[in-house]
Design an enzyme around this catalytic site. Structure first.
Site, mmCIF file in Angstrom:
data_model
loop_
_atom_site.group_PDB
_atom_site.id
_atom_site.type_symbol
_atom_site.label_atom_id
_atom_site.label_comp_id
_atom_site.label_asym_id
_atom_site.label_seq_id
_atom_site.Cartn_x
_atom_site.Cartn_y
_atom_site.Cartn_z
ATOM 1 N N SER A 154 0.857 -1.125 0.014
ATOM 2 C CA SER A 154 -0.057 -0.114 -0.024
ATOM 3 C C SER A 154 0.787 0.993 -0.107
ATOM 4 O O SER A 154 0.443 2.156 -1.007
ATOM 5 C CB SER A 154 -0.890 0.210 1.084
ATOM 6 O OG SER A 154 -1.988 -0.851 1.247
ATOM 7 N N HIS A 159 0.017 -1.319 -7.536
ATOM 8 C CA HIS A 159 -0.861 -1.028 -6.320
ATOM 9 C C HIS A 159 -2.277 -0.911 -6.776
ATOM 10 O O HIS A 159 -2.522 -0.188 -7.329
ATOM 11 C CB HIS A 159 -0.511 0.256 -5.403
ATOM 12 C CG HIS A 159 -1.270 0.760 -4.362
ATOM 13 N ND1 HIS A 159 -1.829 1.915 -4.451
ATOM 14 C CD2 HIS A 159 -1.734 -0.189 -3.498
ATOM 15 C CE1 HIS A 159 -2.530 2.019 -3.218
ATOM 16 N NE2 HIS A 159 -2.302 0.645 -2.899
ATOM 17 N N GLU A 164 -1.676 1.199 -9.825
ATOM 18 C CA GLU A 164 -0.402 2.129 -10.166
ATOM 19 C C GLU A 164 0.655 1.392 -10.167
ATOM 20 O O GLU A 164 0.867 0.355 -9.407
ATOM 21 C CB GLU A 164 -0.448 3.000 -8.604
ATOM 22 C CG GLU A 164 -1.101 4.194 -8.423
ATOM 23 C CD GLU A 164 -1.243 4.528 -6.844
ATOM 24 O OE1 GLU A 164 -0.439 5.556 -6.790
ATOM 25 O OE2 GLU A 164 -1.877 4.161 -6.126
ATOM 26 N N ASN A 212 -2.337 6.953 -2.548
ATOM 27 C CA ASN A 212 -2.413 6.996 -0.886
ATOM 28 C C ASN A 212 -1.958 8.469 -0.265
ATOM 29 O O ASN A 212 -2.278 8.926 0.733
ATOM 30 C CB ASN A 212 -1.924 5.759 -0.201
ATOM 31 C CG ASN A 212 -2.574 4.771 -0.017
ATOM 32 O OD1 ASN A 212 -3.996 4.948 0.140
ATOM 33 N ND2 ASN A 212 -2.325 3.491 -0.246
HETATM 34 N N1 LIG Z 1 -6.809 -4.013 1.987
HETATM 35 C C1 LIG Z 1 -6.734 -2.911 1.232
HETATM 36 O O1 LIG Z 1 -7.424 -2.122 1.173
HETATM 37 C C2 LIG Z 1 -5.257 -2.967 0.438
HETATM 38 C C3 LIG Z 1 -5.411 -2.409 -0.724
HETATM 39 C C4 LIG Z 1 -4.147 -2.205 -1.553
HETATM 40 C C5 LIG Z 1 -2.974 -2.706 -1.135
HETATM 41 N N2 LIG Z 1 -2.989 -3.644 0.003
HETATM 42 C C6 LIG Z 1 -1.749 -4.242 0.641
HETATM 43 O O2 LIG Z 1 -1.915 -5.663 -0.150
HETATM 44 C C7 LIG Z 1 -1.065 -6.646 0.695
HETATM 45 C C8 LIG Z 1 -2.207 -7.396 1.372
HETATM 46 O O3 LIG Z 1 -3.345 -6.885 2.047
HETATM 47 P P1 LIG Z 1 -4.589 -7.737 2.160
HETATM 48 O O4 LIG Z 1 -5.719 -6.499 2.662
HETATM 49 O O5 LIG Z 1 -4.879 -8.693 1.266
HETATM 50 O O6 LIG Z 1 -4.238 -8.405 3.655
HETATM 51 P P2 LIG Z 1 -4.670 -9.773 4.238
HETATM 52 O O7 LIG Z 1 -4.280 -9.839 5.633
HETATM 53 O O8 LIG Z 1 -6.173 -9.801 3.871
HETATM 54 O O9 LIG Z 1 -3.938 -10.944 3.484
HETATM 55 C C9 LIG Z 1 -2.700 -11.225 3.438
HETATM 56 C C10 LIG Z 1 -2.518 -12.841 3.392
HETATM 57 O O10 LIG Z 1 -0.915 -12.719 3.555
HETATM 58 C C11 LIG Z 1 -0.802 -14.138 3.820
HETATM 59 N N3 LIG Z 1 0.660 -14.409 4.333
HETATM 60 C C12 LIG Z 1 1.049 -14.268 5.599
HETATM 61 N N4 LIG Z 1 2.372 -14.636 5.717
HETATM 62 C C13 LIG Z 1 2.635 -14.915 4.128
HETATM 63 C C14 LIG Z 1 3.907 -15.519 3.471
HETATM 64 N N5 LIG Z 1 5.049 -15.567 4.365
HETATM 65 N N6 LIG Z 1 3.747 -15.798 2.087
HETATM 66 C C15 LIG Z 1 2.467 -15.710 1.600
HETATM 67 N N7 LIG Z 1 1.250 -14.995 2.227
HETATM 68 C C16 LIG Z 1 1.447 -14.704 3.374
HETATM 69 C C17 LIG Z 1 -1.745 -14.474 4.908
HETATM 70 O O11 LIG Z 1 -2.045 -15.512 5.361
HETATM 71 C C18 LIG Z 1 -3.007 -13.703 4.239
HETATM 72 O O12 LIG Z 1 -3.865 -14.473 3.561
HETATM 73 C C19 LIG Z 1 -0.628 -5.607 1.846
HETATM 74 O O13 LIG Z 1 0.962 -5.222 1.633
HETATM 75 C C20 LIG Z 1 -1.343 -4.634 1.956
HETATM 76 O O14 LIG Z 1 -1.067 -3.242 2.218
HETATM 77 C C21 LIG Z 1 -4.169 -3.698 0.899
#
Ligand SMILES: NC(=O)c1ccc[n+]([C@@H]2O[C@H](COP(=O)([O-])OP(=O)(O)OC[C@H]3O[C@@H](n4cnc5c(N)ncnc54)[C@H](O)[C@@H]3O)[C@@H](O)[C@H]2O)c1
Length: 302
Positions: A112, A133, A145, A184
């Site tokens: 993010s 992103h 992005e 962001n």
């Molecule tokens: N939620 C949002 O709105 C959003 C938007 C854009 C970007 N992001 C980014 O995307 C990424 C994921 O966010 P999310 O909201 O999907 O989080 P989430 O917690 O829903 O999912 C994260 C996943 O990563 C897994 N994980 C943990 N350790 C791991 C490993 N060693 N290898 C592979 N997977 C592993 C977890 O089991 C989980 O399923 C983050 O970097 C977040 O900042 C999130």
């Protein structure tokens, strides 16, 4: 574009939605998550989304869950990581991804706000590493992005832009790898002022949200701020800034008011209160309102 082999690392909120978008567009997708429940539920979650959107459920057949990271990325043309927002974890993961992936695979992080340079700095071949992103939910919000570092090759950026255009996203090229990228930074500049208005007693939290939703929020999806500045005139914009900019929040640290909410365990919906109190029904209604709005916007785009 010919079909690519995609690998998604992390099957959470973002990872499963990103996998869904690529699969729906006809790409083969391998997806990895070390948490058994995340991996085994990924196809069910994708089917539920596809059904809800009226999209082709057969797309899920192109998604292959992989218990091993190396197996997921080995044959991929494009790897996108969507694991937890944790720099050491992402650095470690990209070390493992680079060791297992093809030397010509493009490697992307969906972080993010963490600079891509920090995530990718230890890779042997940094020309193929970049950021993509996405926004939540990935299958309803168009923007991606595409962030290059000082090392990223033009060919890697071009491939990534074309790939995301072809799956009907709206990719934009962010030319410098700054924290928060473009979206962001803009979003949190607004949130900083929103919190400051409440903190200084100018209005309450509900009023801040009403003001935005009932005024410029109505136009934002079709009129960006710089289009708007040109519409009203840069001279008027300059005059407004001379009066307003000295008065608005410019702190480079988080608001003490926000710090106090967190310290008091007022974490928002997950604890029942944040800036405002939230009943279970109010939370469900808000989530439904956002989902319906985004679905309607997708229909309007079609
Ligand atoms: N939620 C949002 O709105 C959003 C938007 C854009 C970007 N992001 C980014 O995307 C990424 C994921 O966010 P999310 O909201 O999907 O989080 P989430 O917690 O829903 O999912 C994260 C996943 O990563 C897994 N994980 C943990 N350790 C791991 C490993 N060693 N290898 C592979 N997977 C592993 C977890 O089991 C989980 O399923 C983050 O970097 C977040 O900042 C999130």
């Amino acid at each position: 574009m010919t079909k690519a082999r995609i690998a998604v690392v992390g099957a959470g909120l973002m990872g499963h939605g990103i996998a869904q978008v690529f699969a729906l567009a006809g790409h083969e997708v391998a997806i990895h998550d070390p948490v058994h429940a995340s991996l085994t539920s990924v196809k069910t979650r994708i089917v539920a989304n596809l059904r809800d959107l009226g999209d082709d459920i057969a797309a899920v057949e192109r998604v292959t869950p992989r218990a091993s990271l190396a197996d997921a990325v080995r044959e991929a043309d494009f790897v996108v990581e969507a694991a937890l927002e944790d720099l050491p974890l992402k650095q470690k993961l990209f070390g493992e991804i680079e060791a297992a992936a093809r030397p010509d695979a493009i490697l992307a992080s969906n972080t993010s706000v963490i600079p891509i340079t920090a995530i990718m700095q230890n890779l042997r071949e940094r020309t193929r590493a970049l950021g993509t992103h996405w926004w939540n939910p990935p299958y309803l919000v168009p923007l991606v992005e595409v962030i290059g570092t000082e090392w990223t090759s033009a060919a890697a950026i071009d491939f990534t832009m074309t790939l995301h255009q072809a799956v009907e996203k709206t990719p934009v090229h962010v030319k410098k790898d700054v924290p928060g990228f473009v979206g962001n930074r803009l979003q949190h500049a607004l949130w900083r002022e929103a919190i400051s208005l409440v903190e200084h007693g100018i209005c309450d939290a509900e009023t801040v949200d009403t003001v935005i939703k009932a005024s410029f929020g109505r136009r934002l999806a079709v009129l960006g701020p710089l289009e708007n500045a040109d519409l009203v005139g840069t001279d008027l914009t300059l005059a407004i800034h001379k009066t307003v900019l000295p008065a608005i929040e410019s702190s480079s640290t988080p608001s003490p008011y926000l710090e106090q909410l967190v310290a008091a365990n007022k974490l928002g919906m997950k604890t029942g209160a944040g800036f405002r109190a939230w009943s279970t029904e109010q939370q469900a209604a808000l989530r439904m309102r956002v989902l319906n709005h985004l679905k309607q916007a997708r229909q309007n785009d079609a």
